[in-house]
Design a protein around this motif. Structure first.
Motif, short mmCIF file in Angstrom:
data_model
loop_
_atom_site.label_atom_id
_atom_site.label_comp_id
_atom_site.label_asym_id
_atom_site.label_seq_id
_atom_site.Cartn_x
_atom_site.Cartn_y
_atom_site.Cartn_z
N ILE A 532 18.45 94.02 7.73
CA ILE A 532 19.17 93.20 8.70
C ILE A 532 18.27 92.10 9.25
N ALA A 698 32.29 101.36 8.23
CA ALA A 698 32.57 100.80 6.91
C ALA A 698 34.04 100.38 6.81
N GLY A 701 34.17 97.29 9.33
CA GLY A 701 33.22 96.20 9.10
C GLY A 701 33.36 95.49 7.78
N VAL A 702 33.59 96.24 6.68
CA VAL A 702 33.65 95.63 5.35
C VAL A 702 34.80 94.62 5.23
N SER A 705 34.02 91.48 7.38
CA SER A 705 32.95 90.65 6.83
C SER A 705 33.45 89.83 5.65
N GLN A 709 33.64 85.14 5.60
CA GLN A 709 32.49 84.74 4.80
C GLN A 709 32.05 83.31 5.07
N ARG A 715 29.93 86.69 10.52
CA ARG A 715 29.69 87.67 9.46
C ARG A 715 28.42 88.47 9.72
N TYR A 716 27.36 87.74 10.07
CA TYR A 716 26.11 88.43 10.37
C TYR A 716 26.26 89.29 11.61
N ILE A 719 28.43 92.52 10.40
CA ILE A 719 27.66 93.41 9.53
C ILE A 719 26.44 93.96 10.24
N THR A 723 25.94 97.81 11.47
CA THR A 723 24.82 98.48 10.81
C THR A 723 23.80 99.01 11.82
#
Length: 812
Positions: A532, A698, A701-702, A705, A709, A715-716, A719, A723
């Motif tokens: 990260i 997951a 978040g997935v 994200s 994009q 996005r950062y 994720i 995380t």
């Protein structure tokens, strides 16, 4: 009384004296003729612009006592007039007349040649005079080709080079602060060179040329459509000075809507001043497909430029110097207007004035050379003296500066006239001078205020269209620094878990919580946290952007397998332990970790294949432009993505692999968690809760994200946020219960080496399996006792007994 009688002798003396005085007067008044050659149409009209002004100039020169004292300037003129049916032969006619001028026995030798004619005619004659080493001064050709000094070493012109105006156009663009323009040029003659030269100069000044188009007479409509597509608002136009093409250009501009307050057209070197009458004439001849009103409407407020003449100088109230002839330039023009050869209203006064000044330039060059050219050469000039005389006259012309009928006259090193250019603006179909540009000083002087020039835009110059701006979309510095701090805290927490597990290895609670697996989970969390940190680096400024990009991906994938894979295996072990009542030890724990090792090998194999066949790189990706009408900008967002050409395929492969891990965990977590909570032994219940956090993160978040994009900060943030929350939650769920128990005194501290314990127990299990040794033989060693555990009884008792050097460990 006196009687006076004339003396005869006295009469003779008086007669003799009178005769001497008369002869002396004749000697003083006698002059030598100096001849110039002239190639020009001798008929009045559009093709006879030099004859009359040249005669006027010679008259003014010869009556000026400071000019050529003792000499009279004359010109041998050769007629190049042709009829309409002979237009194709005009160059041949000029060459034939030049040959006659140089070879005729009846004509005296000439020192210089003055010429008025077309571009092609001038190029041919200038090449001939260059070979003959004779100076030629032209008045009607503005072709850029004639600036090639190696080809035309003795060529001068008082009209100037069309390409010289490009510097004025660049300075005009810079003056109004425009940084985005388009070029619209005729596709013939000198205009190709002008377009290329201007484009180069504009780019050198960091002015964006969004489109450079060359049009033919039959495809103006097509090229205008391309011009509209470019979105340019400032358009530089170059075509013939007679205004015929210009009218059709603005006709198409009207049809395509490229006119009005948002558009600025600048047409270079256009001689027409009244576009009402001009458009009517062309419309009557079917030369245009628009009405006069449409053409004039499209031209409104557009700019055009032309070499300044005396009339425009008077119109702008310019305080010009007195001309070299001793007359005011405007007065010279008034004298010209009184002549029959100047009675053509459609002809720019400048053409007459530059012809007048060309004769003065030749005369001044000769006048300045009188003390350098021997008198015998001047009085008996032959073509054998031409080389010698030309070199001297050439030097004089290069340094010549005077104020003539057309304004200041001087020549560049290419022989081109450096003059004042009038900047005109078209109001209601008529061109009105509003400013001047001095080619020598490169200064612009306006005669009107800005609010008069930009009446329709509130006194401000229009924007140069929508200027393209590239905007790098980077991760927010605040988010990046925040996550750096949080990741550092998470890493410290994971390290504390590892150290606490090692230093409290032999205590009951540590042994019950599968310590090797906990350390593996902590190492996985550390790798994920580092990934990260690396993902937040600025890809545009980092010199190691490719390594950072690849390292972040590798660490995240491997860290996820170490962390979540180990938790999955641990829950599987717990499930089997409670379901089958099996006996466990270090050996069994290491056996379970072999499954994690296999998953790591799969990851490494896929990552190596990815790296070797389609490595991750930092790509610059441009997104759809966004228009900012208020500021006249087209913002093009730019992303720097860590990706490869086949990223989608590799992503699907890893998502499938990790997705299967999550799917298995979903099926396994619930029963294993229920069993662990029912028996309240070890930290298996906390591991189950940590796995639930990862699965939920997951699931949320997935998809998020993927949807954002094109927004790197979001996005950062998504994720990285999920995380870091997961890694911190995992570490806290494993570490905090142990710290609470330690604080209550439920753990006996020890500094026993964990490696020694692992080795001893591994040897113990190995020996007991192969030799089935008795308790006596193990007691003789004094180090290790047999481990016996009745799983059913010990689970019910919920404790582990350690007595007299004998120990029995349970791994839950």
């Amino acid at each position: 009384m006196w009687n006076f009688k004339p003396n005869r002798m006295s009469n003779v003396k008086a007669t003799w004296l009178s005769s001497c005085l008369f002869l002396s007067f004749l000697v003083v008044c006698a002059t030598t003729d100096i001849y110039l050659g002239g190639l020009m149409p001798l008929d009045a009209g559009h093709y006879g612009l030099m004859h009359g002004p040249a005669l006027m100039a010679m008259e003014h020169i010869n009556e000026n006592p400071s000019m050529l004292p003792g000499y009279t300037l004359k010109m041998i003129m050769k007629n190049t007039t042709i009829t309409y049916d002979m237009l194709l032969y005009h160059v041949g006619v000029a060459v034939d007349q030049l040959h006659e001028l140089m070879t005729s026995v009846a004509d005296p030798p000439v020192m210089m040649l003055l010429h008025e004619g077309s571009w092609t005619e001038t190029e041919v004659t200038a090449e001939i005079t260059g070979t003959l080493k004779m100076i030629q001064i032209a008045t009607g050709s503005a072709s850029p080709v004639l600036s090639e000094r190696e080809r035309f070493p003795y060529f001068y012109r008082t009209i100037g080079d069309l390409a010289d105006t490009t510097t004025m156009e660049v300075d005009l663009i810079k003056h109004f602060g425009w940084d985005r323009v388009a070029l619209f040029n005729a596709d013939y003659g000198p205009f190709k060179k002008i377009g290329s030269q201007l484009e180069t100069q504009l780019r050198e000044e960091n002015i964006d040329v969004v489109q450079s188009l060359f049009f033919k007479a039959n495809d103006i409509d097509k090229q205008m459509a391309k011009l509209k597509e470019s979105g340019a608002k400032i358009i530089l136009h170059h075509s013939s000075a007679d205004g015929i093409e210009m009218v059709e250009v603005f006709c198409q501009a009207y049809k395509h809507g490229l006119y009005g307050k948002d558009y600025v057209w600048i047409s270079a070197i256009q001689e027409v001043r009244n576009y009402w009458s001009h458009s009517m004439e062309l419309s009557a001849l079917n030369f245009t497909r628009c009405t006069v009103d449409e053409i004039v409407t499209a031209m409104e407020s557009s700019f055009q430029t032309f070499r300044m003449d005396a009339f425009e100088a008077y119109e702008l109230e310019q305080q010009f110097h007195m001309a070299i002839s001793g007359r005011d330039p405007h007065r010279i023009w008034q004298e010209m207007q009184e002549q029959s050869w100047a009675q053509y209203p459609y002809i720019k006064p400048l053409y007459f004035q530059v012809a007048y000044d060309a004769v003065w330039a030749a005369a001044l060059a000769i006048n300045g050379s009188l003390d350098r050219i021997p008198k015998s050469v001047l009085e008996n000039f032959t073509y054998e003296d031409l080389d010698y005389v030309t070199e001297i006259l050439n030097q004089e012309l290069m340094k010549l500066e005077f104020f003539g009928a057309s304004g200041p006259v001087s020549f560049s090193k290419e022989g081109n006239r450096l003059s004042v250019i009038a900047i005109e603006q078209i109001f209601n179909g008529s061109a009105k001078a509003i400013g001047i540009y001095d080619q020598k000083t490169q200064d612009i002087t306006w005669s009107v205020a800005a609010n008069q020039i930009w009446r329709e835009t509130g006194g401000k110059a229009p924007l140069a269209g929508y200027r393209q701006v590239y905007e790098s979309r980077l991760i927010s510095e605040i988010i990046r620094l925040t996550y750096c701090v949080v990741a550092a805290v998470a890493i410290v927490g994971a390290i504390l878990l590892i150290l606490f597990t090692i230093f409290k290895w032999k205590t009951k609670l540590i042994q019950n919580s599968w310590p090797v697996m906990n350390i593996t989970i902590a190492i996985g969390c550390i790798l994920i946290d580092i990934s990260i940190l690396l993902a937040g680096f600025d890809a545009t400024s980092s010199s190691n952007a490719q390594s950072t990009c690849q390292g972040s991906t590798w660490l995240f994938i491997l860290g996820f397998t170490l962390c979540y894979g180990t938790m999955l295996v641990k829950m599987w072990g717990i499930f089997r332990f409670y379901r089958n009542n099996v006996e466990w030890g270090i050996k069994a724990e290491l056996r379970l970790l072999t499954a994690v090792a296999i998953m790591l090998c799969i990851d490494l194999l896929l990552l190596l294949l990815w790296q070797l066949t389609d490595p991750l790189l930092v790509f610059r990706v441009e997104l759809a432009p966004v228009t900012n009408e208020a500021e006249g900008l087209v913002v093009i967002p730019v992303l720097f993505q860590c990706t490869s050409y086949g990223t989608m395929g590799w992503t699907i492969a890893f998502f499938t692999f990790k997705g299967l891990m999550l799917l298995v965990s979903i099926c396994l977590i619930w029963p294993a968690w229920v069993m662990s909570i029912r028996n309240s032994i070890g930290d298996s219940s906390h591991i189950g809760l940590a796995m639930v956090c990862v699965v939920l993160a997951a699931i949320v978040g997935v998809p998020v994200s993927i949807l954002v994009q094109d927004q790197p900060t979001v996005r950062y943030g998504v994720i990285g946020g999920f995380t870091l929350i997961c890694t911190i939650a995992i570490v806290l769920l494993i570490l905090v219960p142990k710290l609470i128990a330690y604080r209550k005194g439920d753990m006996e501290p020890t500094l026993l080496s964990p490696m020694r314990l692992i080795i001893d127990e591994f040897v113990e299990d190995l020996d007991s399996g192969k030799h089935n040794a008795s308790n006596e033989s193990r007691g003789q060693d004094g180090e290790v006792d047999a481990r016996e555990m009745n799983v059913a009884h010990n689970v019910d008792q919920n404790e582990i007994k350690i007595e007299n050097g004998h120990h029995s460990n349970g791994y839950f």
